[in-house]
Design an enzyme around this catalytic site. Structure first.
Site, PDB file in Angstrom:
ATOM      1  N   ARG A  44      -5.699  27.984  -1.262  1.00 47.11           N
ATOM      2  CA  ARG A  44      -6.359  27.468  -2.455  1.00 47.11           C
ATOM      3  C   ARG A  44      -6.564  25.964  -2.293  1.00 47.11           C
ATOM      4  NH1 ARG A  44      -7.064  32.066  -2.910  1.00 47.11           N
ATOM      5  NH2 ARG A  44      -6.782  33.438  -4.715  1.00 47.11           N
ATOM      6  N   GLU A  69      -7.532  23.351  -9.645  1.00 46.12           N
ATOM      7  CA  GLU A  69      -7.221  24.351  -8.618  1.00 46.12           C
ATOM      8  C   GLU A  69      -8.377  25.327  -8.536  1.00 46.12           C
ATOM      9  OE1 GLU A  69      -6.098  28.450  -7.558  1.00 46.12           O
ATOM     10  OE2 GLU A  69      -6.530  27.715  -9.583  1.00 46.12           O
ATOM     11  N   CYS A 105     -15.277  29.073 -10.188  1.00 47.43           N
ATOM     12  CA  CYS A 105     -16.241  28.494  -9.260  1.00 47.43           C
ATOM     13  C   CYS A 105     -17.637  28.987  -9.644  1.00 47.43           C
ATOM     14  CB  CYS A 105     -15.900  28.917  -7.834  1.00 47.43           C
ATOM     15  SG  CYS A 105     -16.948  28.208  -6.562  1.00 47.43           S
ATOM     16  N   ARG A 128      -2.366  32.787   1.221  1.00 47.67           N
ATOM     17  CA  ARG A 128      -3.152  32.558   0.005  1.00 47.67           C
ATOM     18  C   ARG A 128      -3.601  31.097   0.004  1.00 47.67           C
ATOM     19  NH1 ARG A 128      -3.298  35.681  -4.429  1.00 47.67           N
ATOM     20  NH2 ARG A 128      -4.244  34.847  -6.322  1.00 47.67           N
TER      21      ARG A 128
END
Length: 431
Positions: free
Chosen positions: A234, A188, A141, A232
């Protein structure tokens, strides 16, 4: 035989079991010439490459042209979480890129590659990438430069991802999509991609994929909790070259969650000992994973200091019936986000084997995934990876739509325009 070499020649030479001197003798070349091939200074004839492949296949009985449903490439591959998932639904990986050398070592120890694992994606010749149907990428990112875009807007000049994303690694992904036009892709990232840089990053990504590259796109933030005992979250962004009616809305997730007990070492003699993670005939967790008195006291003091200020910072202490926090790449520092309770002594870190199970690289009770690196590197690698069972669910969901586009399956039931994309178009103005 596994290798961390980067050139196709060196990779195949080691797979074939030859030394540089033996290859020189076999093909009537000088050792100096072969070393140049080895280091990528020059390239051998394709005949030599093909012969080395044939030698390896003959020796191993391993033909790499067996049945598969589709071909994919694995970018920012890490230790192969995306690959493992898409192989589980019949995909064949034909190209891999991962810049980190330690990750490449783990990747190559666990996957029977018939191609080298390339390094920096920015140095890849796009014309050298073989044909493929699906692009997979867990790209970093990064913020995009908005200043140049605003200036071009004010001047009435056109701009696009070649301008907006230049210098970022998403640019290289978009460039591959533009050049190769694969039938589908899956990207992802961390869930904060949507809000990163006040939402500008995500706006440009979506505009690039939908408006500039013409893909039909949907996205969804998925928590791994239904699949592994870990929170988690994502974001997964799926795109198809043709409108096959794909939507994440139809992806049904389990409504229960496994507990940490399923991935912890049982420590009762029912598990085969695995030094250096366990010790003794009962396979108890090695003492090195128990926190020292000094570190445990520091973590408690740190947590108390922040509690007094009204902050939520502190360690996470869990038992066998709990679901853990997110495993991060910084876990190697003190293990504070996931500490395991122990009767009569300080808590302990997870072992790397337990991390492999927590991330779905091993199923509960399994110890098949090869961990050839230090604990520090292993914690970083698992903390940066995807939860494999989540991606397997996404891959199974994408498969019927991919088969329809490839002409190997009927059209899946139409679901209408993805709800997330409708909201995106209504509520978010493109930059």
């Amino acid at each position: 035989m596994k290798t961390s070499k980067n050139t196709e020649f060196s990779y195949l030479r080691e797979l074939a079991g030859y030394s540089v001197k033996e290859v020189a003798s076999l093909f009537g070349k000088s050792e100096r010439t072969v070393y140049r091939w080895e280091n990528g200074e020059t390239t051998p004839d394709n005949r030599i490459i093909q012969e080395l492949k044939a030698i390896y296949e003959a020796r191993s009985g391993n033909k790499h042209n067996g049945p598969y449903k589709f071909k994919f490439i694995d970018l920012f591959a890490g230790i192969g979480g995306l690959r493992k998932a898409f192989e589980s639904v019949g995909g064949k990986c034909v190209f891999t890129s991962e810049w980190d050398q330690a990750c490449r070592k783990t990747y190559q120890e666990n996957f029977d590659c018939d191609h080298p694992v390339h390094g920096d994606i920015r140095e890849i010749d796009l014309d050298s990438v073989p044909e493929y149907d699906v692009l997979l990428a867990g790209f970093p990112c990064q913020p995009f430069s908005i200043a140049g875009v605003s200036k071009k807007n004010s001047l009435g000049r056109p701009h696009g991802f070649h301008c907006d994303t230049q210098g970022t690694l998403f640019f290289d992904v978009a460039h591959m999509l533009e050049r190769h036009r694969p039938k589908a892709f899956l990207l992802e990232n961390v869930k904060n991609l949507v809000s990163h840089d006040k939402g500008r990053t995500f706006k440009i990504i979506m505009r690039t994929l939908v408006e500039e590259l013409g893909y039909h796109v949907d996205y969804r933030i998925i928590d791994a909790k239904p699949f592994v005992p870990q929170h988690r979250e994502r974001i997964f962004i799926a795109g198809f070259r043709e409108d096959a009616g794909f939507s994440f809305d139809d992806l049904i997730l389990p409504d229960t969650s496994p507990k940490l007990r399923s991935i912890l070492h049982p420590e009762d003699g029912t598990e085969v000992p695995e030094p250096p993670y366990t010790e003794g005939s009962s396979a108890t967790v090695a003492s090195k994973y128990t926190l020292s008195d000094r570190l445990w006291q520091y973590l408690q003091n740190y947590a108390e200091k922040h509690r007094a200020k009204g902050n939520g910072f502190g360690y996470g202490l869990f038992g066998p019936e709990d679901v853990a926090r997110t495993l991060s790449a910084r876990y190697y520092k003190d293990g504070s986000e996931i500490l395991i309770k122990q009767d009569g002594k300080n808590p302990r870190r997870l072992t790397p084997r337990e991390c492999a199970r927590l991330m779905g690289f091993d199923k509960p009770g399994e110890s098949k995934f090869v961990i050839p690196v230090s604990d520090t590197q292993a914690y970083k690698q698992f903390g940066n990876s995807v939860a494999v069972p989540v991606v397997e669910a996404v891959a199974r969901h994408m498969l019927p739509y991919l088969e329809y586009i490839m002409g190997t399956g009927g059209r899946p039931a139409a679901t209408g325009k993805p709800e997330q994309l409708v909201l995106f178009e209504k509520e978010v103005a493109y930059v």
